[in-house]
Design an enzyme around this catalytic site. Sequence first.
Site, PDB file in Angstrom:
ATOM      1  N   GLY B 131       3.765  -6.103  -0.891  1.00 45.96           N
ATOM      2  CA  GLY B 131       3.162  -6.211   0.438  1.00 45.96           C
ATOM      3  C   GLY B 131       2.415  -7.512   0.661  1.00 45.96           C
ATOM      4  CD  GLU B 132      -1.868  -8.352  -1.918  1.00 43.51           C
ATOM      5  OE1 GLU B 132      -2.509  -9.399  -2.092  1.00 43.51           O
ATOM      6  OE2 GLU B 132      -2.174  -7.268  -2.451  1.00 43.51           O
TER       7      GLU B 132
END
Lengths: 216, 332
Positions: B131-132
């Site tokens: 997600g990053e």
Amino acid sequence: MNGKYCGLRGMSRLAGLAVLLLGPASAWSGEISGTISFEKKAPVVGLIYLPGDEGLVGKDGPKLDQKDQRFTKPLVVGARGSKVTFKNSDTIAHNVYAEDTKAGANFDIGLAPPGSEHETDIGWKEGMVVQVGCKIHPKMRAWVANISSRFHQVLEFEKGIKTYDFAFEAPGNLKEVRVWLPRYDPVMVELAVGEEKTVDLMKKGKKYGTLLVKRG
Amino acid sequence: MKRNWCTLILGIGLTFSPAWLLFAQPPLGTPDVDDIEYPDDEPPDPAVVSLGKTLFFDTRLSKNQKMSCATCHNPDLGFGDGFGLGLGSEGNRLGRNTPHLYNLAWNVLFFWDGRAASLEDQALGPIEAEGEMNMNLDDLIPRLQKVPEYVEAFRKAFPAEQGRIDKHTLAAAIAGFERTLISDDSPFDRYLEGDAQAMSEEAKRGLALFKGKAKCINCHNGPNLTDNGFHNIGVGDGKDPGRGSILAGVTTQGAFKTPGLRNVVLTAPYMHDGSVGSLEAVVRHYVDAPKQKKNLSPLMVAIELDDFEILDLVAFMGALTDPVEIKPPVVP
Ligand SMILES: [Cu+2]
């Protein structure tokens, strides 16, 4: 060599206690002494001991206190069959836990309110020094050693000082000297009377210090 | 060679300890670089720090090459992003607020839930997190190896490792740079050094409140105004287990790391979920009883402060300001 021993008053007091605990000092006329030096920064604490003695078995276990958001000692020693007492003399709640599968030490005393005491069995592997911490304050760290030998010394290192001398009396029949330092490789040295040895202190395959140890 | 002889005992099984005497409650103060626990027991070579700085600003570290560490840990935004919740490289929202990076050299555990035990561990987390930055290290390393400037910089920084570019040297470089983000010359530090005029009267009163009836010091103590601990202070809806997802136990549920307060005015918004926008509102959170009381820390006791006292506390936090200016490097 230009140093001098400090804390002489403490020494004579402790020598007196030793006689009380162990009988005449002449029973172990030998002495283990030496120097530990670190190339960079000294760790917080170390432990030097002679395995083979069972003198601490069945004796009262150690007490480790918490105050001012720290453990009051960096390392305490207890033997199998005894209990370590975790005390909270602080104004706020703490916790004590260990998660050392290799040593077989896995406990959590839960929330320890101010003034509380909690006993935990020293039942993990003999010779293992287990790190304990507080789950609320991970900066709070200390070690509890499961060592049966009366012939040990806890070395409390100081910030900014890289070289330390140590000396304590020990019987001549215990030939092996062990040194434990946090995250260092364990050290074992066999020493006959009159012998002197130098050993590298290693961590992750690199040399971080030197131990000089002799038996008088 | 400096010698010291302070550890001799003749007694057996007894300890003579000259310095490990009881300290007061971890006192506020100016951080001491001698207290930094470097992985190698000494500061890294400047070549490591310089390489780490370049990597910190390089968008190659994200899969779509849109995001560097500095995108979210922006030096001009208090090494945060000014957002409530962090942002992923695909424009997605993260679950927690982006933490600042000041004085992490003294920090113990990393991330709001403490899941990384070292800055080296931490540094790789957001790079790999889906997600990053969503960057597989197995793809990142060849990507860096294709850049001659990096090959040369790793060679200079890590001679003992033969200039190897791998996850260890990558993490060591980024963490080495992050440990240099030191803020230790705030008005408060000058006040501690004896300059009575360094802090305003409001800030001085705020300091007294901070240590006194506002009880801030119970957790925000030591030179970096953090106990490096984890507490449930009743923020949010109580659904994020925080430290409890990493470490079981009665003390860890809904607990999050106490952030250090140096440069805190630069690091808004506040709390693990970025739900509090101002320092005034932060203080009011402690004055007004927290709505979420499940597993609340026993340290969350009622305090009473009037508006002027809140203002004084905010003024004291302002006196903890000493920005760390970073000139962005030339990324190859
Ligand atoms: Cu604690």
